[in-house]
Design a protein around this motif. Sequence first.
Motif, PDB file in Angstrom:
ATOM      1  N   GLU A 164       0.836  -1.200   0.000  1.00  0.00           N
ATOM      2  CA  GLU A 164       0.000   0.000   0.000  1.00  0.00           C
ATOM      3  C   GLU A 164       0.871   1.250   0.000  1.00  0.00           C
ATOM      4  O   GLU A 164       2.032   1.237   0.391  1.00  0.00           O
ATOM      5  N   ARG A 165       0.270   2.368  -0.421  1.00  0.00           N
ATOM      6  CA  ARG A 165       0.996   3.631  -0.458  1.00  0.00           C
ATOM      7  C   ARG A 165       1.574   3.976   0.908  1.00  0.00           C
ATOM      8  O   ARG A 165       2.714   4.428   1.032  1.00  0.00           O
ATOM      9  N   VAL A 166       0.790   3.768   1.942  1.00  0.00           N
ATOM     10  CA  VAL A 166       1.282   3.826   3.321  1.00  0.00           C
ATOM     11  C   VAL A 166       0.775   2.555   3.987  1.00  0.00           C
ATOM     12  O   VAL A 166      -0.422   2.393   4.177  1.00  0.00           O
ATOM     13  N   ASP A 167       1.684   1.645   4.312  1.00  0.00           N
ATOM     14  CA  ASP A 167       1.283   0.324   4.786  1.00  0.00           C
ATOM     15  C   ASP A 167       1.601   0.165   6.272  1.00  0.00           C
ATOM     16  O   ASP A 167       2.218   1.036   6.889  1.00  0.00           O
ATOM     17  N   ASP A 168       1.201  -0.980   6.812  1.00  0.00           N
ATOM     18  CA  ASP A 168       1.281  -1.176   8.257  1.00  0.00           C
ATOM     19  C   ASP A 168       2.631  -1.748   8.685  1.00  0.00           C
ATOM     20  O   ASP A 168       3.401  -2.242   7.861  1.00  0.00           O
ATOM     21  N   PRO A 169       2.926  -1.723   9.983  1.00  0.00           N
ATOM     22  CA  PRO A 169       4.208  -2.256  10.465  1.00  0.00           C
ATOM     23  C   PRO A 169       4.412  -3.728  10.149  1.00  0.00           C
ATOM     24  O   PRO A 169       5.555  -4.174   9.953  1.00  0.00           O
ATOM     25  N   ALA A 170       3.335  -4.498  10.078  1.00  0.00           N
ATOM     26  CA  ALA A 170       3.469  -5.929   9.788  1.00  0.00           C
ATOM     27  C   ALA A 170       4.054  -6.167   8.403  1.00  0.00           C
ATOM     28  O   ALA A 170       4.819  -7.121   8.189  1.00  0.00           O
ATOM     29  N   THR A 171       3.716  -5.308   7.447  1.00  0.00           N
ATOM     30  CA  THR A 171       4.248  -5.440   6.090  1.00  0.00           C
ATOM     31  C   THR A 171       5.748  -5.198   6.074  1.00  0.00           C
ATOM     32  O   THR A 171       6.508  -5.926   5.414  1.00  0.00           O
ATOM     33  N   ILE A 172       6.162  -4.176   6.790  1.00  0.00           N
ATOM     34  CA  ILE A 172       7.596  -3.898   6.916  1.00  0.00           C
ATOM     35  C   ILE A 172       8.303  -5.081   7.573  1.00  0.00           C
ATOM     36  O   ILE A 172       9.348  -5.553   7.107  1.00  0.00           O
ATOM     37  N   GLN A 173       7.713  -5.584   8.654  1.00  0.00           N
ATOM     38  CA  GLN A 173       8.349  -6.665   9.393  1.00  0.00           C
ATOM     39  C   GLN A 173       8.458  -7.933   8.554  1.00  0.00           C
ATOM     40  O   GLN A 173       9.450  -8.669   8.634  1.00  0.00           O
ATOM     41  N   ALA A 174       7.444  -8.192   7.724  1.00  0.00           N
ATOM     42  CA  ALA A 174       7.478  -9.381   6.865  1.00  0.00           C
ATOM     43  C   ALA A 174       8.648  -9.312   5.887  1.00  0.00           C
ATOM     44  O   ALA A 174       9.345 -10.302   5.648  1.00  0.00           O
ATOM     45  N   VAL A 190      12.232   3.309  -5.719  1.00  0.00           N
ATOM     46  CA  VAL A 190      11.036   3.992  -6.231  1.00  0.00           C
ATOM     47  C   VAL A 190      11.078   3.918  -7.755  1.00  0.00           C
ATOM     48  O   VAL A 190      12.113   3.636  -8.355  1.00  0.00           O
ATOM     49  N   LEU A 191       9.952   4.186  -8.376  1.00  0.00           N
ATOM     50  CA  LEU A 191       9.878   4.196  -9.835  1.00  0.00           C
ATOM     51  C   LEU A 191      10.797   5.273 -10.404  1.00  0.00           C
ATOM     52  O   LEU A 191      11.054   6.295  -9.754  1.00  0.00           O
ATOM     53  N   PRO A 192      11.307   5.075 -11.621  1.00  0.00           N
ATOM     54  CA  PRO A 192      12.258   6.047 -12.170  1.00  0.00           C
ATOM     55  C   PRO A 192      11.700   7.450 -12.313  1.00  0.00           C
ATOM     56  O   PRO A 192      12.456   8.426 -12.265  1.00  0.00           O
ATOM     57  N   GLY A 220      10.006  -1.162  -7.976  1.00  0.00           N
ATOM     58  CA  GLY A 220       9.144  -0.002  -8.184  1.00  0.00           C
ATOM     59  C   GLY A 220       7.783  -0.136  -7.535  1.00  0.00           C
ATOM     60  O   GLY A 220       6.872   0.655  -7.819  1.00  0.00           O
ATOM     61  N   ARG A 221       7.626  -1.124  -6.638  1.00  0.00           N
ATOM     62  CA  ARG A 221       6.319  -1.361  -6.003  1.00  0.00           C
ATOM     63  C   ARG A 221       6.091  -0.451  -4.802  1.00  0.00           C
ATOM     64  O   ARG A 221       4.984  -0.408  -4.257  1.00  0.00           O
ATOM     65  N   VAL A 222       7.127   0.249  -4.396  1.00  0.00           N
ATOM     66  CA  VAL A 222       7.131   0.901  -3.089  1.00  0.00           C
ATOM     67  C   VAL A 222       7.125   2.418  -3.266  1.00  0.00           C
ATOM     68  O   VAL A 222       7.883   2.959  -4.077  1.00  0.00           O
ATOM     69  N   THR A 223       6.283   3.105  -2.521  1.00  0.00           N
ATOM     70  CA  THR A 223       6.253   4.562  -2.569  1.00  0.00           C
ATOM     71  C   THR A 223       7.344   5.146  -1.674  1.00  0.00           C
ATOM     72  O   THR A 223       7.932   4.451  -0.847  1.00  0.00           O
ATOM     73  N   LYS A 224       7.582   6.434  -1.837  1.00  0.00           N
ATOM     74  CA  LYS A 224       8.654   7.085  -1.092  1.00  0.00           C
ATOM     75  C   LYS A 224       8.529   6.910   0.426  1.00  0.00           C
ATOM     76  O   LYS A 224       9.528   6.554   1.084  1.00  0.00           O
ATOM     77  N   PRO A 225       7.357   7.129   1.032  1.00  0.00           N
ATOM     78  CA  PRO A 225       7.300   6.973   2.497  1.00  0.00           C
ATOM     79  C   PRO A 225       7.618   5.559   2.972  1.00  0.00           C
ATOM     80  O   PRO A 225       8.274   5.375   4.004  1.00  0.00           O
ATOM     81  N   MET A 226       7.190   4.552   2.199  1.00  0.00           N
ATOM     82  CA  MET A 226       7.476   3.176   2.586  1.00  0.00           C
ATOM     83  C   MET A 226       8.928   2.809   2.280  1.00  0.00           C
ATOM     84  O   MET A 226       9.559   2.047   3.011  1.00  0.00           O
ATOM     85  N   ALA A 227       9.475   3.352   1.186  1.00  0.00           N
ATOM     86  CA  ALA A 227      10.868   3.065   0.839  1.00  0.00           C
ATOM     87  C   ALA A 227      11.803   3.558   1.932  1.00  0.00           C
ATOM     88  O   ALA A 227      12.774   2.875   2.296  1.00  0.00           O
ATOM     89  N   LYS A 228      11.536   4.725   2.477  1.00  0.00           N
ATOM     90  CA  LYS A 228      12.378   5.262   3.548  1.00  0.00           C
ATOM     91  C   LYS A 228      12.385   4.326   4.746  1.00  0.00           C
ATOM     92  O   LYS A 228      13.431   4.074   5.360  1.00  0.00           O
ATOM     93  N   ARG A 229      11.220   3.799   5.078  1.00  0.00           N
ATOM     94  CA  ARG A 229      11.135   2.893   6.227  1.00  0.00           C
ATOM     95  C   ARG A 229      11.801   1.552   5.927  1.00  0.00           C
ATOM     96  O   ARG A 229      12.533   1.004   6.759  1.00  0.00           O
TER      97      ARG A 229
END
Length: 384
Positions: A154-164, A214-216, A188-197
């Motif tokens: 997701e554009r902004v996803d939950d902590p469980a996704t990060i942990q997985a 992130v996408l080019p 390229g599946r990940v948005t900037k806020p999630m990529a940082k995390r």
Amino acid sequence: MSEITDYELFEVPPRWLFLRIETSDGLVGWGEPVVEGRARTVRTAVEELMDNYLLGEDPSRIEDHWQTMYRGGFYRGGPVLMSAIAGIDQALWDIKGKHFDAPVHELLGGKARDRIRVYQWIGGDRPSDVAEQAREQVEAGFTALKMNATEEIERVDDPATIQAAVDRLRQVREAVGDEVDIGVDFHGRVTKPMAKRLVEELAPYEPMFVEEPVLPEHNDALPEIAQHTTTPIATGERMFSRWDYKSLFENGTVDVIQPDLSHAGGITEVKKIAAMAEAYDVAMAPHCPLGPIALASCLQVDATAANAFIQEQSLDIHYNETSDVLDYLADPAVFDYDDGYVEIPDDPGLGVEIDEEYVREQAELDHDWHNPVWRHDDGSVAEW
């Protein structure tokens, strides 16, 4: 003077397009012009280029042909045109090498290395069973692996996704130890806020690089993402010319570029991109989840590029369900992997002999590969 007399195109499984160019003195060159999932579109672009610019011309004038194909139609760049140019360029270099009875790398200045390291894919599109697959590939002799970081996100996803995602990389690292490199592809599946995390959380398990965080079209976000990690950042499979790469080099964020020899203008253009990268102390790991002609072309450039450090290859990749790289070669031993390396082919041209009879048989099969369209839980389209 030799001239280009004929060409044929072959759509073959699992998702490749091969080009065969013939000259008046009987030489044959092979190229691989394709955009995965858009083979028919690229086929038409190749036909336009061949019919308008190349039939009847001297095959040896590769640079002039490249400039004509790129500049001659006013509109330029993009995946379709540059992939069409790439495959034609590969075939012309194959012909030139055969004419001089020399591998392409000799015509580019000679080898800077005798072999190059390769990495092996594990885990599939939605990564799973990665630890066991990692063990198997290391036991098979590979010293570097690559895996997708995550499935759709997701554009902004939950902590469980990060942990997985973290858990998957941790499991692979624990399975193979610290002497094996692990590339992590964000695809390229990940948005900037999630990529940082994600890059921050993955860093303790020391990825070889994080790919396409992130996408080019969002490369301007890479400096901010880079502030969250010391892991090398890689990108470039969806960038198609040295002009696409120019701003990337200038902002100084990317550590590894991944031009694709079947998308980024072929041997002629990627050799120039590699030289530009070297001036900015950027390494190169050419993108190649494709067929044997694309891989052979990569290896010819890798041989001459001082900053090439590892090569992608698609043997047993999750896309290759019906045919694989070695199936189309008269001598599959040219791509034997030894201690995680492949030797640079030394036979004339691209250094591989295509099994033409098998190509023609496979081209008769009914196949039409397209990547899946993924959707989020709310029904909106997700990046694949």
